[in-house]
Write an enzyme that holds these catalytic residues in place. Structure first.
Site, PDB file in Angstrom:
ATOM      1  CG  ASN A 156      -0.222  -0.006   2.527  1.00  0.00           C
ATOM      2  OD1 ASN A 156       0.834  -0.593   2.666  1.00  0.00           O
ATOM      3  ND2 ASN A 156      -0.786   0.720   3.489  1.00  0.00           N
ATOM      4  CD  GLU A 252       6.175  -0.763  12.674  1.00  0.00           C
ATOM      5  OE1 GLU A 252       7.114  -0.414  13.390  1.00  0.00           O
ATOM      6  OE2 GLU A 252       4.999  -0.422  12.881  1.00  0.00           O
ATOM      7  CB  CYS A 286      -1.454   0.115   8.883  1.00  0.00           C
ATOM      8  SG  CYS A 286      -0.325   1.500   9.000  1.00  0.00           S
TER       9      CYS A 286
HETATM   10  N1  NAD Z   1       1.922  -1.107  10.721  1.00  0.00           N
HETATM   11  C1  NAD Z   1       2.325  -0.603   9.575  1.00  0.00           C
HETATM   12  O1  NAD Z   1       3.206   0.278   9.505  1.00  0.00           O
HETATM   13  C2  NAD Z   1       1.714  -1.078   8.295  1.00  0.00           C
HETATM   14  C3  NAD Z   1       1.930  -0.325   7.142  1.00  0.00           C
HETATM   15  C4  NAD Z   1       1.349  -0.780   5.945  1.00  0.00           C
HETATM   16  C5  NAD Z   1       0.601  -1.940   5.920  1.00  0.00           C
HETATM   17  N2  NAD Z   1       0.441  -2.645   7.071  1.00  0.00           N
HETATM   18  C6  NAD Z   1      -0.362  -3.863   7.056  1.00  0.00           C
HETATM   19  O2  NAD Z   1      -0.073  -4.642   5.898  1.00  0.00           O
HETATM   20  C7  NAD Z   1      -1.249  -5.329   5.471  1.00  0.00           C
HETATM   21  C8  NAD Z   1      -1.529  -5.029   4.018  1.00  0.00           C
HETATM   22  O3  NAD Z   1      -0.369  -5.247   3.250  1.00  0.00           O
HETATM   23  P1  NAD Z   1      -0.168  -6.596   2.394  1.00  0.00           P
HETATM   24  O4  NAD Z   1      -1.473  -7.090   1.903  1.00  0.00           O
HETATM   25  O5  NAD Z   1       0.921  -6.337   1.436  1.00  0.00           O
HETATM   26  O6  NAD Z   1       0.333  -7.590   3.554  1.00  0.00           O
HETATM   27  P2  NAD Z   1       0.881  -9.102   3.372  1.00  0.00           P
HETATM   28  O7  NAD Z   1       1.187  -9.577   4.731  1.00  0.00           O
HETATM   29  O8  NAD Z   1      -0.035  -9.873   2.502  1.00  0.00           O
HETATM   30  O9  NAD Z   1       2.254  -8.925   2.539  1.00  0.00           O
HETATM   31  C9  NAD Z   1       3.279  -8.109   3.055  1.00  0.00           C
HETATM   32  C10 NAD Z   1       4.605  -8.587   2.477  1.00  0.00           C
HETATM   33  O10 NAD Z   1       4.858  -9.902   2.959  1.00  0.00           O
HETATM   34  C11 NAD Z   1       5.169 -10.776   1.884  1.00  0.00           C
HETATM   35  N3  NAD Z   1       4.786 -12.120   2.297  1.00  0.00           N
HETATM   36  C12 NAD Z   1       3.612 -12.748   2.087  1.00  0.00           C
HETATM   37  N4  NAD Z   1       3.642 -13.978   2.628  1.00  0.00           N
HETATM   38  C13 NAD Z   1       4.870 -14.128   3.205  1.00  0.00           C
HETATM   39  C14 NAD Z   1       5.531 -15.162   3.935  1.00  0.00           C
HETATM   40  N5  NAD Z   1       4.938 -16.323   4.188  1.00  0.00           N
HETATM   41  N6  NAD Z   1       6.798 -14.947   4.385  1.00  0.00           N
HETATM   42  C15 NAD Z   1       7.426 -13.768   4.142  1.00  0.00           C
HETATM   43  N7  NAD Z   1       6.857 -12.754   3.445  1.00  0.00           N
HETATM   44  C16 NAD Z   1       5.596 -12.937   2.993  1.00  0.00           C
HETATM   45  C17 NAD Z   1       4.393 -10.197   0.722  1.00  0.00           C
HETATM   46  O11 NAD Z   1       4.922 -10.644  -0.502  1.00  0.00           O
HETATM   47  C18 NAD Z   1       4.623  -8.702   0.952  1.00  0.00           C
HETATM   48  O12 NAD Z   1       5.881  -8.334   0.443  1.00  0.00           O
HETATM   49  C19 NAD Z   1      -2.371  -4.826   6.366  1.00  0.00           C
HETATM   50  O13 NAD Z   1      -2.593  -5.718   7.433  1.00  0.00           O
HETATM   51  C20 NAD Z   1      -1.821  -3.530   6.912  1.00  0.00           C
HETATM   52  O14 NAD Z   1      -2.374  -3.149   8.146  1.00  0.00           O
HETATM   53  C21 NAD Z   1       0.956  -2.236   8.267  1.00  0.00           C
HETATM   54  O1  LIG Z   2      -0.323   1.859   6.024  1.00  0.00           O
HETATM   55  C1  LIG Z   2       0.295   2.219   7.014  1.00  0.00           C
HETATM   56  C2  LIG Z   2       1.328   3.296   6.884  1.00  0.00           C
HETATM   57  O2  LIG Z   2       2.378   3.065   7.797  1.00  0.00           O
HETATM   58  C3  LIG Z   2       0.708   4.632   7.126  1.00  0.00           C
HETATM   59  S1  LIG Z   2       1.754   5.900   6.550  1.00  0.00           S
HETATM   60  O3  LIG Z   2       1.600   5.893   5.070  1.00  0.00           O
HETATM   61  O4  LIG Z   2       3.127   5.561   6.942  1.00  0.00           O
HETATM   62  O5  LIG Z   2       1.295   7.156   7.159  1.00  0.00           O
END
Ligand code: NAD
Ligand SMILES: O=C[C@H](O)CS(=O)(=O)O
Length: 477
Positions: A156, A252, A286
Site C-alpha cells: 500500500n 509493523e 494501516c
Molecule cells: N503497521 C504498519 O506500519 C503497516 C503499514 C502498511 C501496511 N500494514 C499492514 O499490511 C497489510 C496489508 O499489506 P499486504 O497485503 O501487502 O500484507 P501481506 O502480509 O499480505 O504482505 C506483506 C509482504 O509480505 C510478503 N509475504 C507474504 N507472505 C509471506 C511469507 N509467508 N513470508 C514472508 N513474506 C511474505 C508479501 O509478498 C509482501 O511483500 C495490512 O494488514 C496492513 O495493516 C501495516
Molecule cells: O499503512 C500504514 C502506513 O504506515 C501509514 S503511513 O503511510 O506511513 O502514514
C-alpha cells in the site's frame, strides 16, 4: 529531466548487478489492468546469492559519512524525479496521483532523517565505578550494525515504507535484502536505481521480487540473515516471528483504528478529517480510520457532516488529478469488503452512504447501527469503510476503543485536557493522536503498535536502534 528508467522491466538486483530471468511476471495498472512493467521471479539460489552478497558487502567498510552522503543524494534524486515516482505509485497501487506525490515527498524526508540519524548513533558512559570494588574501572557502550537485514514490505505504501527500512538499515551500517510486495514492486526497483546512481557500494542493497509465500520463507529462514523487519498483515507477521527463532524481528502489522469525537470537539473539523483519513488510498492504510465513536451530544451533527463529506468523494482514474479515491489493489479485495458490509447490514447495520461495489472500486462507505462483533469493527477492513457509533461517557468509550486485538494508533478530538490525559494513560495503543485522527503520522516520530499490531518502532532513529546491537566495554585500569 531524464526518466529514472526507460522501461519498467526489471531483473533482480544482486551484488550491484541487474539479473534478468527467464521467468517474469507482469505488473498491472490497478485502474485499467494494463501492463506497466514486469519483474523477475526469484528462486532459491537467487535468495542464497543475495544474502551472500549482503554478507560479503557488510565486511567492506562503508564509512558513516559515505552512508550519510548516499542517503542524502537519494533523497534529492527522489525529489528531482517526483513526477515519475508519483505516476508509478499511482498506477501500481491505484493511489490518487496527488496522494502518491505526497508519498514521494515523505520518502525523501525519511531518507534525509535516516542520513541525519546516522550521525547520532552513539553509546554512553556507564559509571561502573559506583559499585564498591569497581573504583578503578571505566565503562561505556557502543552500537554496532547487526549485519544482514531482511526487509519485507507491503503493497500500500510502496516507496515510503521501503525507505523506512532501507534508510535506517544502511544508515546503521548494515546490508539489506529487500523483498517488496508482489503487487507493487516497481517503485522499490526504481528507488534501487537511485541508490545505484548515488554510489551505494555493491551488495549493500539487494532486491528480490516474487510471491511472498514463495520468496519470503526462503529469505527469513536463511541463517545468514541477522535481523528481519516486516511490514504487512498480522497473519504473515506471526509466521515470520515463528520462523525467525532467536533473531530480532520488527513487525509493523495491522489495525482497526478507532477515533473518538467528544462532546466538546469541533465536530465539523473532526468530520472533515475523518472523511479524509477513512478513505485515503481507498482505506488501504494501516492507520485508516475504521471505527468512530461520537459522543451522544454531537452524534447527529457529526454524522450529517461526515456523510456529506464522504458522499462528495470523487472516484476515478488515479492519474486524474481530480480523483480523490481510486480502485482497491485487487477486485477480490473489493469483493471481500462488499461481503463484510453486506454481512453487517444483514445483522442490522445501516449504510448511511456508499455500500456499493463497481468492479475493483468500492464506494467510500459510512455505516451506523453497528456492533463490536461485526467484521467491519472487529477485524481490519483495509478498505473504504468507516463505522460510526455513539457513547455517553469517557470510561465507556475508552473501553470500546480498547476492545480490540490491535493497538497501533487511535485519535481523540476533545478540548478537555483531563480527558486527553486520561486517554493517554488508559487507551492501549502505540500512538494516541489528540485533535486529529488515528491516521496522523510524520516520519521521524516513533511509530509502531502493541498487541496484534506488532512489535518494535519505526521512524529512522528508532529503527536504527533495532538494527544495531549495543555492547558494553569495561576497562579494569
Ligand atoms: N503497521 C504498519 O506500519 C503497516 C503499514 C502498511 C501496511 N500494514 C499492514 O499490511 C497489510 C496489508 O499489506 P499486504 O497485503 O501487502 O500484507 P501481506 O502480509 O499480505 O504482505 C506483506 C509482504 O509480505 C510478503 N509475504 C507474504 N507472505 C509471506 C511469507 N509467508 N513470508 C514472508 N513474506 C511474505 C508479501 O509478498 C509482501 O511483500 C495490512 O494488514 C496492513 O495493516 C501495516
Ligand atoms: O499503512 C500504514 C502506513 O504506515 C501509514 S503511513 O503511510 O506511513 O502514514
Amino acid at each position: 529531466m531524464n526518466k529514472v528508467a526507460t522501461d519498467y522491466s526489471f531483473g533482480l538486483f544482486i551484488n550491484g548487478e541487474w539479473r534478468t530471468k527467464e521467468e517474469t511476471v507482469p505488473v498491472l495498472n490497478k485502474y485499467n489492468r494494463e501492463k506497466i512493467g514486469e519483474t523477475a521471479v526469484t528462486n532459491e539460489s537467487d535468495v542464497k546469492e543475495a544474502v551472500e552478497s549482503a554478507k560479503e558487502a557488510f565486511k567492506v567498510p562503508f564509512s558513516l559519512y559515505d552512508r550519510y552522503q548516499v542517503l542524502l543524494k537519494v533523497a534529492q534524486l527522489l525529489r528531482d524525479n517526483t513526477e515519475e515516482f508519483a505516476a508509478v505509485i499511482a498506477k501500481e497501487v491505484g493511489k490518487p496521483v496527488n496522494e502518491a506525490r505526497g508519498e514521494v515527498g515523505r520518502s525523501a524526508l525519511t531518507l534525509e532523517n535516516s542520513a541525519e540519524e546516522a550521525k547520532r548513533i552513539h553509546g554512553e558512559e556507564i559509571p561502573v565505578e559506583a559499585a564498591p570494588g569497581s573504583e578503578n574501572r571505566k565503562a561505556f557502550t557502543r552500537r554496532y550494525p547487526v549485519g544482514v537485514v531482511a526487509a519485507i514490505t507491503p503493497f500500500n505504501v510502496p516507496l515510503n515504507l521501503v525507505c523506512h527500512k532501507v534508510g535506517p538499515a544502511l544508515a546503521a551500517g548494515n546490508s539489506v535484502v529487500l523483498k517488496p510486495a508482489e503487487q507493487t514492486p516497481l517503485t522499490a526497483l526504481l528507488l534501487t536505481k537511485l541508490f545505484e546512481e548515488a554510489g551505494l557500494p555493491k551488495g549493500r542493497l539487494n532486491v528480490l521480487t516474487g510471491e511472498g509465500h514463495e520468496v519470503g520463507p526462503l529469505l527469513t529462514s536463511n541463517p545468514d540473515v541477522n535481523m528481519i523487519t516486516f511490514t504487512g498483515s498480522p497473519q504473515v507477521g506471526e509466521r515470520i516471528r515463528k520462523e525467525a527463532g532467536l533473531r530480532d524481528v520488527a513487525l509493523e502489522l495491522g489495525n482497526n483504528s478507532a477515533t473518538i469525537v467528544h462532546k466538546d470537539a469541533d465536530f465539523e473539523q473532526a468530520a472533515q478529517l475523518v472523511a479524509q483519513k477513512s478513505f485515503n488510498n481507498a482505506g488501504q492504510v494501516c492507520i485508516s480510520v475504521q471505527r468512530v465513536y461520537v459522543h451522544d451530544a454531537v452524534y447527529d451533527q457529526f454524522l450529517e457532516k461526515v456523510r456529506e463529506a464522504t458522499s462528495q468523494i470523487k472516484l476515478g482514474d488515479p492519474m486524474d488529478p481530480s480523483t480523490q479515491m481510486g480502485p482497491m489493489i485487487a477486485e477480490e479485495e473489493a469483493v471481500r469488503v462488499e461481503e463484510w458490509v453486506n454481512e453487517a447490514v444483514a445483522e442490522g447495520a445501516v449504510v448511511e452512504t456508499g455500500g456499493k461495489r463497481d468492479g475493483v472500486f468500492y464506494q467510500p462507505t459510512v455505516l451506523t447501527n453497528v456492533n463490536a462483533e461485526m467484521k467491519v469493527c472487529k477485524q481490519e477492513v483495509f478498505g473504504p469503510v468507516v463505522a460510526v457509533d455513539s457513547y455517553a461517557d469517557e470510561d465507556e468509550v475508552i473501553s470500546y476503543v480498547n476492545d480490540s486485538e490491535y493497538g497501533l494508533q487511535a485519535g481523540l478530538f476533545t478540548n478537555s485536557l483531563a480527558f486527553a490525559m486520561k486517554a493517554m494513560d488508559q487507551i492501549h495503543v502505540g500512538g494516541l493522536i489528540v485533535n486529529d485522527t488515528s491516521g496522523y503520522r510524520v516520519d521521524h516520530m516513533p511509530y509502531g503498535g502493541v498487541k496484534k499490531s506488532g512489535t518494535g518502532k519505526e521512524g529512522p532513529r528508532y529503527a536504527i536502534e533495532e538494527m544495531t546491537e549495543e555492547k558494553i566495554v569495561v576497562f579494569n585500569l
